[in-house]
Design a protein around this motif. Structure first.
Motif, PDB file in Angstrom:
ATOM      1  N   ILE A  87      -3.377   9.654  -1.728  1.00 55.60           N
ATOM      2  CA  ILE A  87      -2.801  11.004  -1.760  1.00 55.60           C
ATOM      3  C   ILE A  87      -3.085  11.729  -0.455  1.00 55.60           C
ATOM      4  CG2 ILE A  87      -2.786  13.245  -2.923  1.00 55.60           C
ATOM      5  CD1 ILE A  87      -3.571  11.830  -5.485  1.00 55.60           C
ATOM      6  N   ASP A  88      -2.016  12.258   0.144  1.00 56.80           N
ATOM      7  CA  ASP A  88      -2.108  13.107   1.325  1.00 56.80           C
ATOM      8  C   ASP A  88      -1.505  14.453   0.949  1.00 56.80           C
ATOM      9  OD1 ASP A  88      -2.148  14.131   4.006  1.00 56.80           O
ATOM     10  OD2 ASP A  88      -0.050  13.497   4.218  1.00 56.80           O
ATOM     11  N   ASN A 120       5.590   5.161   2.378  1.00 59.40           N
ATOM     12  CA  ASN A 120       5.524   6.620   2.333  1.00 59.40           C
ATOM     13  C   ASN A 120       6.369   7.164   1.190  1.00 59.40           C
ATOM     14  OD1 ASN A 120       4.235   7.936   5.044  1.00 59.40           O
ATOM     15  ND2 ASN A 120       5.115   5.925   5.490  1.00 59.40           N
ATOM     16  N   ILE A 121       5.761   8.008   0.358  1.00 62.47           N
ATOM     17  CA  ILE A 121       6.467   8.703  -0.723  1.00 62.47           C
ATOM     18  C   ILE A 121       6.196  10.197  -0.562  1.00 62.47           C
ATOM     19  CG2 ILE A 121       6.704   9.003  -3.215  1.00 62.47           C
ATOM     20  CD1 ILE A 121       5.590   6.132  -3.510  1.00 62.47           C
ATOM     21  N   PRO A 165       0.826  -1.218   0.000  1.00 60.58           N
ATOM     22  CA  PRO A 165       0.000   0.000   0.000  1.00 60.58           C
ATOM     23  C   PRO A 165       0.859   1.266   0.000  1.00 60.58           C
ATOM     24  CG  PRO A 165       0.016  -0.976   2.183  1.00 60.58           C
ATOM     25  CD  PRO A 165       0.794  -1.911   1.301  1.00 60.58           C
ATOM     26  N   VAL A 166       0.421   2.251  -0.756  1.00 53.76           N
ATOM     27  CA  VAL A 166       1.203   3.472  -0.975  1.00 53.76           C
ATOM     28  C   VAL A 166       0.409   4.686  -0.508  1.00 53.76           C
ATOM     29  CG1 VAL A 166       2.209   4.981  -2.735  1.00 53.76           C
ATOM     30  CG2 VAL A 166       2.457   2.499  -2.923  1.00 53.76           C
ATOM     31  N   VAL A 167       1.109   5.635   0.145  1.00 54.32           N
ATOM     32  CA  VAL A 167       0.572   6.967   0.348  1.00 54.32           C
ATOM     33  C   VAL A 167       1.585   7.963  -0.201  1.00 54.32           C
ATOM     34  CG1 VAL A 167       1.481   7.124   2.713  1.00 54.32           C
ATOM     35  CG2 VAL A 167      -0.353   8.656   1.978  1.00 54.32           C
ATOM     36  N   VAL A 168       1.107   8.876  -1.046  1.00 55.13           N
ATOM     37  CA  VAL A 168       1.954   9.899  -1.646  1.00 55.13           C
ATOM     38  C   VAL A 168       1.648  11.227  -0.954  1.00 55.13           C
ATOM     39  CG1 VAL A 168       2.571  11.137  -3.751  1.00 55.13           C
ATOM     40  CG2 VAL A 168       1.987   8.693  -3.855  1.00 55.13           C
ATOM     41  N   HIS A 169       2.638  11.748  -0.229  1.00 56.26           N
ATOM     42  CA  HIS A 169       2.481  13.037   0.440  1.00 56.26           C
ATOM     43  C   HIS A 169       2.866  14.121  -0.568  1.00 56.26           C
ATOM     44  CE1 HIS A 169       2.176  10.858   4.264  1.00 56.26           C
ATOM     45  NE2 HIS A 169       3.248  10.171   3.885  1.00 56.26           N
TER      46      HIS A 169
END
Length: 788
Positions: A150-151, A182-183, A77-81
């Motif tokens: 997306i954050d 986290n990216i 799982p990915v979240v792009v800050h």
């Protein structure tokens, strides 16, 4: 790793030398060094490499038996800050949802080797990594996200450098890295020497459950940073902010490779090792797309994602790179925990399911263990119970517990959210606290005693040789986190005094920290000069040479090296005993070459041996003793200092007192003095020091007179003051030589009084050991100095 836009080479005049500054495309190795310097509890990259190689062997065996414990296709799982400065969504730094989605599609194309995309290749070495990346649909509080994956974060500044990202941005915005990859997409303004804009960098996986060593890299910095102008894929949409050459999304493919444990294809060295057998060696990073480039005797794989080629050139991960990634996913605690994260699917409200891990399950008495919550169901409160621990209970999410009593203890965790309470998770016999071993002797030597000769030379592998090795060392992982090093025992197999040599020759036993390149020796922690005459007697009696350091050497629970520095100027010869080749497979033996660089025997000589060196370590202090001089003239005064206890009693002839930490002796012949300490709980209560008395009386022509030549400070940064005292007059030569005898500098002076004083500056010389040398008539005076 940083990937950089290529720029013109700059020539910088530095210390009167022209040095070409070529831009780098990736510097994760440098960033990793910075991270480990800030967090020495991480251990070394070499520790991780050893564990990873062993895990790869285990996985291959499991695959042969049809069981690996890992799903065929792994989902991460990915979240792009998306970090912006107040711009509207889709404008400038605040990139659009379509641009983020285009990047994640590209990442999946590359890691799945998808046919019909740029990520496909028909190379038989090419691999489908069988990893897919999904956009998280719930945030850390279990709430649905307006834009999956997306954050958006207003950082209230236009651009960012590494210090601000690591120290401010990441700790303020990261999501639990046990649940999310986290990216951070930011406006990077860092440049490297020679010019070139940084495109991104990654954090390597943590050190993966190595016994006795805290293994987690900082959770608040785990992930990847990408410049917003290189995030996305210009072929999948109109994204005007993207820069040419690096606009097809391969910056993230490259950095994600590092995040999953891959190294640069050229091994960050000329013809270096990336630990993947099917990636041909190459001399350096590639630029552009130099298909057919040949170096290191093979055609380079410039299309590999872990090279520096342009985005359009990249299209291959290899089978061995896949093996390495899959081993990381099975070995690294934080990467493994991502497999059970459910943040990409539809979240169903439910009671939490408790889960946790400890950074170590075996600890010495008085040691600490950090516990990390891994519970599912988004708990909001935690209730821990630690049998035998302090505190005995905790409501912190990730507590640290001290164990002050020996035994084997259980740990219990209950978690709660708005829906209800979890079933208690009880792990019985989970923590072992060792009462024995607070004082210990550690060695890697377990084999046949051998004195290895050079294959094509007349010297010794672990001694003076034709390679002019400056020193050898043995690496100690310090898995039980000992804090003190009181002394060492070294078995020498060869000891010879040069013809006509002074009886005052010494060999220096040295302790280094394990913070050098790839876990090699770093800064000097302690030293002890051992008279060659002692080693000669020990070799003749077939016994080890025992060394007690002048004061406690603080190893601080971290890895360290113990070894020997070799002088060449005198012509003396010593060699340390090792195992036979092939009897030690952990690559613990190191040597310092004539250029001052530390290399593993396994890498530089192809030898798998361990030195016969024993380290005396402890969690408690030991009595230690130092003499103001180890060589004196008959009747001269020598001061003896003891440390480590609160009460000291001395035994020996001619002492001014037998009580106290400091006594004075005036021996007329070589004598040994014993000090016994008490008043504290000690590992060793006794220490012995020997003072060697010269025959006859001192004369003006006596070489190497201890009191004649003084150099301060020592150690130093290279700027020193030389003070030479004595009745001699006349022309004087002042020089500096390396430990291999190479002359660095030479000055001519006149000594017109009893005292000669002169400044020296060798701050541009490499870190290491040197000899300051004064020649006056037929007399030669030398002083050993350390340049830090």
């Amino acid at each position: 790793m940083f990937r950089l836009l290529l720029s013109l080479t700059l020539l910088v005049l530095l210390t009167s030398q022209l040095q070409a500054q070529t831009p780098q495309q990736c510097a994760t190795m440098q960033m990793d060094s910075v991270l480990r310097a800030r967090h020495p509890e991480l251990g070394t990259l070499a520790d991780f490499e050893r564990a990873l190689q062993k895990k790869m062997v285990d996985l291959k065996k499991q695959m042969a038996n049809g069981r690996t414990g890992l799903a065929t296709v792994i989902t991460i799982p990915v979240v792009v800050h998306v970090v912006h400065n107040g711009e509207a969504v889709g404008s400038g730094r605040n990139i659009s949802q379509a641009q983020v989605q285009a990047q994640l599609v590209t990442l999946n194309e590359d890691y799945r080797r998808k046919a019909g995309t740029r990520g496909f290749n028909d190379n038989p070495l090419g691999a489908d990594i069988e990893i897919e990346f999904c956009s998280a649909v719930v945030n850390p509080q279990g709430q649905a996200m307006a834009e999956p994956g997306i954050d958006r974060y207003n950082g209230n500044q236009a651009n960012w450098n590494q210090n601000n990202i690591e120290g401010v941005l990441k700790p303020s915005t990261y999501w639990n890295p046990d649940k999310y990859y986290n990216i951070w997409v930011v406006d990077l303004n860092d440049v490297v020497s020679g010019g070139g804009q940084l495109l991104g960098y990654a954090q390597f996986p943590s050190q993966s459950n190595l016994a006795g060593i805290p293994t987690d890299s900082p959770a608040s910095t785990d992930g990847v940073v990408i410049d917003y102008r290189s995030f996305g894929n210009a072929e999948k949409g109109n994204f005007p902010t993207m820069r040419a050459t690096y606009n097809l999304g391969r910056t993230l493919s490259h950095e994600t490779g590092h995040w999953l444990g891959l190294r640069h294809i050229w091994g960050d060295a000329n013809c270096g090792d990336d630990f993947c057998a099917d990636t041909p060696p190459q001399a350096s990073a590639s630029s552009g797309c130099p298909l057919g480039r040949v170096s290191c005797g093979s055609t380079n794989m410039v299309q590999n994602y872990m090279d520096y080629s342009n985005d359009a050139c990249m299209n291959i991960f290899t089978l061995n790179q896949k093996d390495r990634i899959r081993a990381v996913m099975a070995l690294s605690p934080r990467r493994l925990s991502l497999l059970s994260s459910n943040v990409c699917g539809t979240q169903v409200a439910t009671r939490p399911v408790s889960n946790f891990r400890a950074d170590n399950q075996q600890v010495l008495l008085g040691g600490q263990i950090k516990f990390t919550d891994l519970s599912d169901g988004f708990p909001t409160s935690w209730s821990w119970t630690f049998e035998g621990g302090t505190p005995a209970t905790s409501t912190a999410q990730n507590p640290t517990v001290t164990y002050n009593q020996p035994g084997i203890f259980s740990v219990t965790l209950v978690t709660t959210n708005a829906i209800g309470q979890s079933t208690p998770l009880v792990r019985t016999k989970y923590i072992e606290v060792l009462n024995q071993g607070l004082c210990n002797e550690i060695t890697n030597f377990n084999g046949t005693p051998s004195v290895l000769r050079e294959v094509n030379g007349t010297g010794y592998v672990a001694g003076q040789n034709s390679h002019r090795s400056q020193a050898v060392s043995e690496f100690f992982a310090n898995k039980l986190a000992y804090t003190n090093l009181a002394g060492a025992s070294i078995k020498f197999g060869v000891a010879k005094a040069a013809k006509g040599a002074t009886s005052e020759s010494v060999v220096t036993v040295t302790v280094w920290n394990g913070r050098g390149f790839q876990g090699g020796p770093g800064a000097i922690l302690g030293e002890k000069d051992v008279p060659l005459r002692v080693i000669l007697a020990d070799v003749a009696a077939n016994r080890p040479t025992t060394v007690t350091f002048d004061k406690n050497v603080p190893v601080s629970g971290l890895a360290y090296h113990v070894g020997v520095a070799f002088p060449y100027a005198s012509g003396d010869t010593v060699a340390v005993v090792t195992t036979k080749n092939g009897e030690s497979l952990d690559a613990t033996s190191w040597r310092r070459n004539s250029q001052g660089n530390w290399l593993r025997y396994a890498d530089s000589l192809g030898l798998n041996v361990a030195h016969n060196i024993v380290a005396r370590v402890g969690q408690k202090p030991s009595v230690q003793v130092a003499a103001s001089s180890i060589f004196i003239n008959p009747g001269e005064t020598v001061t003896l200092d003891a440390r480590g206890a609160s009460v000291f009693t001395w035994v020996g002839n001619g002492l001014n007192t037998t009580l106290g930490p400091q006594v004075i002796a005036q021996p007329t012949q070589t004598a040994s003095y014993t000090v016994v300490g008490s008043g504290l709980d000690l590992c060793s209560t006794t220490a012995v020091v020997t003072v060697n008395v010269r025959a006859g009386t001192v004369t003006a022509s006596t070489p190497l007179a201890e009191q004649a030549l003084q150099v301060t400070p020592n150690p130093s940064d290279g700027q020193m003051m030389v003070l030479f005292s004595g009745p001699q007059r006349g022309a004087l030569t002042l020089g500096v030589r390396s430990i291999t005898g190479v002359e660095l500098m030479k000055q001519s002076h006149q000594k017109t009084s009893d005292t000669f004083q002169q400044t020296l500056d060798i701050k541009y010389a490499p870190t290491g050991v040197y000899f300051v040398e004064i020649r006056l008539g037929e007399d030669v005076f030398r002083k050993r100095v350390v340049k830090q």
